[in-house]
Enzyme design. Structure first.
Site, PDB file in Angstrom:
ATOM      1  CB  SER A 191      40.983  35.600  36.583  1.00  0.00           C
ATOM      2  OG  SER A 191      41.271  37.265  36.376  1.00  0.00           O
TER       3      SER A 191
ATOM      4  CG  ASP B 145      39.851  40.485  43.175  1.00  0.00           C
ATOM      5  OD1 ASP B 145      40.763  41.125  42.423  1.00  0.00           O
ATOM      6  OD2 ASP B 145      39.520  39.281  42.535  1.00  0.00           O
TER       7      ASP B 145
ATOM      8  CG  HIS C 209      42.284  38.147  41.242  1.00  0.00           C
ATOM      9  ND1 HIS C 209      41.058  38.190  40.730  1.00  0.00           N
ATOM     10  CD2 HIS C 209      42.872  37.605  40.180  1.00  0.00           C
ATOM     11  CE1 HIS C 209      40.842  37.979  39.632  1.00  0.00           C
ATOM     12  NE2 HIS C 209      41.960  37.761  39.011  1.00  0.00           N
TER      13      HIS C 209
HETATM   14  N1  LIG Z   1      51.521  40.344  36.985  1.00  0.00           N
HETATM   15  C1  LIG Z   1      51.267  39.335  37.844  1.00  0.00           C
HETATM   16  C2  LIG Z   1      49.556  38.919  38.137  1.00  0.00           C
HETATM   17  C3  LIG Z   1      49.089  37.886  37.134  1.00  0.00           C
HETATM   18  C4  LIG Z   1      47.870  37.471  37.931  1.00  0.00           C
HETATM   19  O1  LIG Z   1      47.378  37.910  39.341  1.00  0.00           O
HETATM   20  N2  LIG Z   1      47.285  36.295  37.423  1.00  0.00           N
HETATM   21  C5  LIG Z   1      46.135  35.522  38.173  1.00  0.00           C
HETATM   22  C6  LIG Z   1      45.048  35.550  37.048  1.00  0.00           C
HETATM   23  S1  LIG Z   1      44.438  37.283  36.804  1.00  0.00           S
HETATM   24  C7  LIG Z   1      43.097  36.965  35.731  1.00  0.00           C
HETATM   25  O2  LIG Z   1      43.162  36.118  34.787  1.00  0.00           O
HETATM   26  C8  LIG Z   1      46.492  34.045  38.406  1.00  0.00           C
HETATM   27  O3  LIG Z   1      45.941  33.371  38.430  1.00  0.00           O
HETATM   28  N3  LIG Z   1      48.108  34.091  38.639  1.00  0.00           N
HETATM   29  C9  LIG Z   1      48.726  32.792  38.813  1.00  0.00           C
HETATM   30  C10 LIG Z   1      48.805  32.583  40.464  1.00  0.00           C
HETATM   31  O4  LIG Z   1      49.322  31.528  40.723  1.00  0.00           O
HETATM   32  O5  LIG Z   1      48.428  33.169  41.241  1.00  0.00           O
HETATM   33  C11 LIG Z   1      51.807  38.121  37.424  1.00  0.00           C
HETATM   34  O6  LIG Z   1      52.593  38.005  36.409  1.00  0.00           O
HETATM   35  O7  LIG Z   1      51.956  36.869  38.375  1.00  0.00           O
END
Ligand SMILES: N[C@@H](CCC(=O)N[C@@H](CSC=O)C(=O)NCC(=O)O)C(=O)O
EC number: 3.1.2.12
Length: 287
Positions: free
Chosen positions: A151, A231, A266
């Site tokens: 991401s 996603d 995602h």
């Molecule tokens: N707001 C949510 C979502 C944040 C989220 O999905 N982050 C992803 C990366 S998105 C793009 O860079 C992520 O990897 N999250 C960490 C995980 O362990 O899933 C939130 O605050 O979590």
């Protein structure tokens, strides 16, 4: 500045080191994880840098990315930097999850007050690897480094590879932000860290723009990209892989593999499902 080892965890025959040091680039303490495969106790091993996405620390992927089984088998170390400085105490730094803390975007901010600390591009390309190779020079081969990410970290992997021809052996990305100057996350971030006056400057940090000028290695780009068709961020137009795919085709760049994985989202369920492929992609170029 040398690293303090906060903990050492045995995993897949190797060791995950949770490290901390004070960065002169970000002017903050920085946490970083390093996975050392079993082969590193007898020989110098190559390194795969994994750049995480928004909101992540070095722990997200270390704990649930499942890169270590393949890295152990291949004999590749994995370096997990943090996603931003922490505790710089800038106004608004923790107000939103997609800007400021946890959202350094692997660029060097030019707008104050961010420019004083938010220099993750220099940190990841220079200070961190130099410090790691100095301290772990008996285990790691500084001449064999690849880069990957997810991401926001996929954007980081793509752009740092494209900006630094020859620095990394290969690049791959899981659900990367491919065209940040055209998506909501990128527009917010670039406006905040670079300002809105010079949009040409934004293009220098956008993989879809950068790939148009890729001439290194006869126009060959050792890139693997996976995106899940389920996603939600892809569906919302945050990733825009088709824009990068089109730019790659029009520029005549060869060797790039885009894969659209049916139904995957995602999350780390997606990342862990394809982690092995990304380690093996790197291994092809690191050995
Ligand atoms: N707001 C949510 C979502 C944040 C989220 O999905 N982050 C992803 C990366 S998105 C793009 O860079 C992520 O990897 N999250 C960490 C995980 O362990 O899933 C939130 O605050 O979590």
């Amino acid at each position: 500045m040398s690293f303090e080892t906060k903990s050492t965890i045995a995993t897949f025959g190797g060791k995950l080191l949770k490290l901390s040091h004070t960065s002169t680039t970000t002017k903050t303490p920085m946490n970083v994880n390093l996975y050392l495969p079993p082969a590193s106790s007898t020989t110098k091993v190559p390194v795969l840098i994994y750049l995480s996405g928004l909101t992540c620390t070095p722990d997200n992927c270390s704990e649930k990315g499942f890169f270590h089984a393949a890295a152990s088998a291949a004999g590749i170390a994995i370096l997990y930097p943090d996603t931003s400085p922490r505790g710089a105490n800038l106004p608004g730094e923790t107000d939103s999850w997609d800007f400021g803390a946890g959202a350094g975007f692997y660029i060097n901010a030019t707008v104050e007050p961010w420019s004083g600390h938010y220099n993750m591009e220099s940190y990841v390309t220079s200070e961190l690897p130099e410090a790691i190779f100095e301290q772990f020079g008996d285990k790691l081969d500084s001449g064999r480094v690849s880069i990957t990410g997810h991401s926001m970290g996929g954007h980081g992997a793509l752009t740092l590879f494209l900006k630094n021809p020859g620095k990394y052996r290969s690049v791959s990305a899981l659900a990367p932000i491919c065209n940040p100057s055209q998506c909501p996350w990128g527009k917010k971030t670039f406006a905040g860290y670079f300002g809105t006056r010079d949009k040409e400057e934004w293009k220098k940090h956008d993989a879809t723009e950068l790939v148009k000028g890729w001439k290194h290695d006869g126009g060959k780009l050792p890139l693997l990209i996976d995106v899940g068709t389920g996603d939600n961020f892809y569906k919302q137009g945050q990733l825009l892989p088709e824009n990068l795919e089109k730019a790659v085709k029009e520029a005549g760049v060869e060797g790039v593999k885009f894969r659209y994985q049916e139904d995957y989202d995602h999350s780390y369920y997606f990342i862990s499902s394809f982690a092995k492929d990304h380690v093996e992609h790197a291994a092809k170029y690191l050995f």
